[in-house]
Design a protein around this motif. Structure first.
Motif, mmCIF file in Angstrom:
data_model
loop_
_atom_site.group_PDB
_atom_site.id
_atom_site.type_symbol
_atom_site.label_atom_id
_atom_site.label_comp_id
_atom_site.label_asym_id
_atom_site.label_seq_id
_atom_site.Cartn_x
_atom_site.Cartn_y
_atom_site.Cartn_z
ATOM 1 N N LYS A 1 2.587 10.068 11.736
ATOM 2 C CA LYS A 1 1.912 8.815 11.115
ATOM 3 C C LYS A 1 0.498 8.707 10.786
ATOM 4 C CE LYS A 1 2.161 3.649 11.540
ATOM 5 N NZ LYS A 1 3.022 2.668 12.238
ATOM 6 N N ALA A 2 0.007 9.217 12.048
ATOM 7 C CA ALA A 2 -1.563 9.179 12.221
ATOM 8 C C ALA A 2 -2.226 10.016 11.253
ATOM 9 C CB ALA A 2 -1.931 9.430 13.617
ATOM 10 N N ASP A 3 -1.297 11.016 10.975
ATOM 11 C CA ASP A 3 -2.038 12.126 9.981
ATOM 12 C C ASP A 3 -2.055 11.567 8.644
ATOM 13 O OD1 ASP A 3 -2.426 13.861 11.974
ATOM 14 O OD2 ASP A 3 -0.289 14.752 11.732
ATOM 15 N N PHE A 4 -1.317 10.548 8.202
ATOM 16 C CA PHE A 4 -1.248 10.151 6.642
ATOM 17 C C PHE A 4 -2.371 9.478 6.309
ATOM 18 C CE2 PHE A 4 3.212 11.089 7.336
ATOM 19 C CZ PHE A 4 3.869 10.831 6.163
ATOM 20 N N VAL A 5 -2.796 9.632 5.060
ATOM 21 C CA VAL A 5 -4.004 9.237 4.251
ATOM 22 C C VAL A 5 -3.664 7.920 3.586
ATOM 23 C CG1 VAL A 5 -5.847 9.561 2.790
ATOM 24 C CG2 VAL A 5 -4.897 11.385 4.344
ATOM 25 N N ALA A 6 -4.163 6.810 3.602
ATOM 26 C CA ALA A 6 -4.166 5.809 2.824
ATOM 27 C C ALA A 6 -4.785 6.099 1.239
ATOM 28 C CB ALA A 6 -4.907 4.426 3.288
ATOM 29 N N LEU A 7 -3.554 5.635 0.254
ATOM 30 C CA LEU A 7 -4.231 5.845 -1.179
ATOM 31 C C LEU A 7 -4.730 4.536 -1.613
ATOM 32 C CD1 LEU A 7 -1.092 7.587 -2.231
ATOM 33 C CD2 LEU A 7 -3.203 8.788 -1.536
ATOM 34 N N SER B 1 0.936 -1.284 -0.088
ATOM 35 C CA SER B 1 0.132 0.162 0.115
ATOM 36 C C SER B 1 0.697 1.084 0.131
ATOM 37 C CB SER B 1 -1.108 -0.070 1.312
ATOM 38 O OG SER B 1 -1.723 -1.265 1.090
ATOM 39 N N ARG B 2 0.300 2.281 -0.208
ATOM 40 C CA ARG B 2 0.877 3.499 -0.223
ATOM 41 C C ARG B 2 -0.002 4.642 0.883
ATOM 42 N NH1 ARG B 2 0.892 6.213 -5.249
ATOM 43 N NH2 ARG B 2 -1.047 5.353 -5.614
ATOM 44 N N TYR B 3 0.811 5.565 1.321
ATOM 45 C CA TYR B 3 0.167 6.412 2.439
ATOM 46 C C TYR B 3 0.845 7.807 2.104
ATOM 47 C CZ TYR B 3 -1.117 2.258 4.559
ATOM 48 O OH TYR B 3 -1.634 1.131 4.879
ATOM 49 N N GLN B 4 0.055 8.944 1.856
ATOM 50 C CA GLN B 4 0.539 10.214 1.553
ATOM 51 C C GLN B 4 0.209 11.220 2.737
ATOM 52 O OE1 GLN B 4 -1.790 12.158 -1.515
ATOM 53 N NE2 GLN B 4 -0.105 12.971 -2.331
ATOM 54 N N CYS B 5 1.295 12.080 2.964
ATOM 55 C CA CYS B 5 1.287 13.079 3.773
ATOM 56 C C CYS B 5 0.320 14.341 3.170
ATOM 57 C CB CYS B 5 2.710 13.749 4.048
ATOM 58 S SG CYS B 5 2.795 15.209 5.066
ATOM 59 N N PRO B 6 -0.551 14.685 4.193
ATOM 60 C CA PRO B 6 -1.628 15.700 3.708
ATOM 61 C C PRO B 6 -0.905 17.272 3.631
ATOM 62 C CG PRO B 6 -2.011 14.790 5.881
ATOM 63 C CD PRO B 6 -0.877 13.892 5.438
ATOM 64 N N GLU B 7 0.234 17.364 4.306
ATOM 65 C CA GLU B 7 0.688 18.512 4.321
ATOM 66 C C GLU B 7 1.523 18.946 2.948
ATOM 67 O OE1 GLU B 7 1.507 22.180 6.048
ATOM 68 O OE2 GLU B 7 0.357 20.559 6.765
ATOM 69 N N CYS B 8 2.494 17.824 2.631
ATOM 70 C CA CYS B 8 3.186 18.319 1.345
ATOM 71 C C CYS B 8 3.192 17.166 0.219
ATOM 72 C CB CYS B 8 4.972 18.085 1.772
ATOM 73 S SG CYS B 8 5.463 16.492 2.313
ATOM 74 N N ASP C 1 5.752 4.578 0.146
ATOM 75 C CA ASP C 1 5.244 3.176 -0.742
ATOM 76 C C ASP C 1 5.943 2.028 -0.007
ATOM 77 O OD1 ASP C 1 4.755 1.226 -2.540
ATOM 78 O OD2 ASP C 1 5.310 2.529 -4.163
ATOM 79 N N GLU C 2 5.039 1.042 0.526
ATOM 80 C CA GLU C 2 5.625 0.109 1.176
ATOM 81 C C GLU C 2 6.435 -0.907 0.438
ATOM 82 O OE1 GLU C 2 2.005 -1.096 4.495
ATOM 83 O OE2 GLU C 2 1.750 -1.991 2.329
#
Length: 55
Positions: free
Chosen positions: A47-53, A2-9, A14-15
């Motif tokens: 980490k808690a702020d990242f969004v799963a893509l 899976s991939r997780y995205q920072c909502p800030e930048c 990417d795992e």
């Protein structure tokens, strides 16, 4: 994997690629990252702020 995205930048964890310069080799699952993981690009979001893509 899976991939997780920072909502800030917009940085994407990417795992499949991991983050070797942060000590997380390719294949490191999101769940295996430490709870104090912060965005390596902006250092603003935790980490808690990242969004799963979607896959």
């Amino acid at each position: 994997m899976s991939r997780y995205q920072c909502p800030e930048c917009g940085y994407c964890y990417d795992e499949a690629a991991g983050e070797p310069h942060e000590g997380h080799p390719p294949g490191t699952r999101w769940e295996a990252l430490p709870e104090d993981f912060v965005c390596p690009d902006c250092a603003v979001r935790a980490k808690a702020d990242f969004v799963a893509l979607p896959d």
